[in-house]
Design a protein around this motif. Structure first.
Motif, mmCIF file in Angstrom:
data_model
loop_
_atom_site.group_PDB
_atom_site.id
_atom_site.type_symbol
_atom_site.label_atom_id
_atom_site.label_comp_id
_atom_site.label_asym_id
_atom_site.label_seq_id
_atom_site.Cartn_x
_atom_site.Cartn_y
_atom_site.Cartn_z
ATOM 1 N N THR A 1 21.671 -8.557 16.654
ATOM 2 C CA THR A 1 21.701 -8.162 15.252
ATOM 3 C C THR A 1 23.089 -7.635 14.922
ATOM 4 N N ARG B 1 18.268 -11.810 21.538
ATOM 5 C CA ARG B 1 18.332 -11.546 20.100
ATOM 6 C C ARG B 1 19.482 -10.576 19.860
ATOM 7 N N GLU C 1 20.631 -11.750 12.000
ATOM 8 C CA GLU C 1 19.922 -11.713 13.273
ATOM 9 C C GLU C 1 19.974 -13.113 13.862
ATOM 10 N N GLU D 1 18.863 -15.347 17.260
ATOM 11 C CA GLU D 1 18.025 -15.316 18.453
ATOM 12 C C GLU D 1 17.806 -16.731 18.936
#
Length: 163
Positions: A108, A106, A118, A120
């Protein structure tokens, strides 16, 4: 804007830690356009700004036709034990090595409007997120190889027609 030439192993920008983007201006907007244009070519999963000679924290991605970018990305989570996955790099053309990568990642960061992004995923997306964030930290995937594989990679680089 433009498809930019990829910098190759040996170019000092690839081993330089990228500077954070502190202001969204026309230069950063042009950079994002160039990153997106450059990653859309077939066979490209990601392009870091350093790979096109710009020392700023940004990368573009192209995973299964999902194309985008992220500014100032930070890995916020890695999941699972690292697994060896075949990996290559546009900056080290023609070489593929089993590279340890976590199966989940993940990241950001922000977009051009300052909004939070974000990203992921698993599989190729997780691998690409780790690979591109490494670029922004001045690392190439060959830096993550075990010693025998790294020696083999360096030998192949020295023998390549592009080095």
């Amino acid at each position: 804007m433009a498809v930019r030439q990829i910098r190759l192993f040996g170019d000092p920008v690839l081993k330089t830690v990228s500077d954070p983007i502190t202001a969204i201006d026309d230069r950063v907007r042009r950079l994002v356009e160039d990153l997106v244009d450059t990653v859309t070519l077939p066979g490209r999963a990601g392009v870091a700004a350093s790979q096109i000679g710009v020392n700023l924290c940004a990368f573009s991605f192209n995973i299964d036709g999902d194309i985008g970018y992220i500014l100032n990305p930070q890995i916020t989570e890695l999941g699972g034990e690292p697994e060896l996955v075949d990996e290559g790099c546009l900056s080290v053309p023609g070489l593929w090595f089993a590279t340890p990568r976590h199966p989940f990642a993940r990241v950001t960061g922000t977009d051009l409007d300052g909004g939070v992004i974000e990203l992921e995923g698993t599989g190729l997306l997780a691998q690409a997120l780790q690979h591109e964030v490494d670029h922004l930290a001045g690392l190439l995937y060959i830096d993550r190889l075990d010693k025998p594989s790294r020696r083999q990679a360096m030998r192949q680089i020295r023998e390549s027609d592009w080095f």
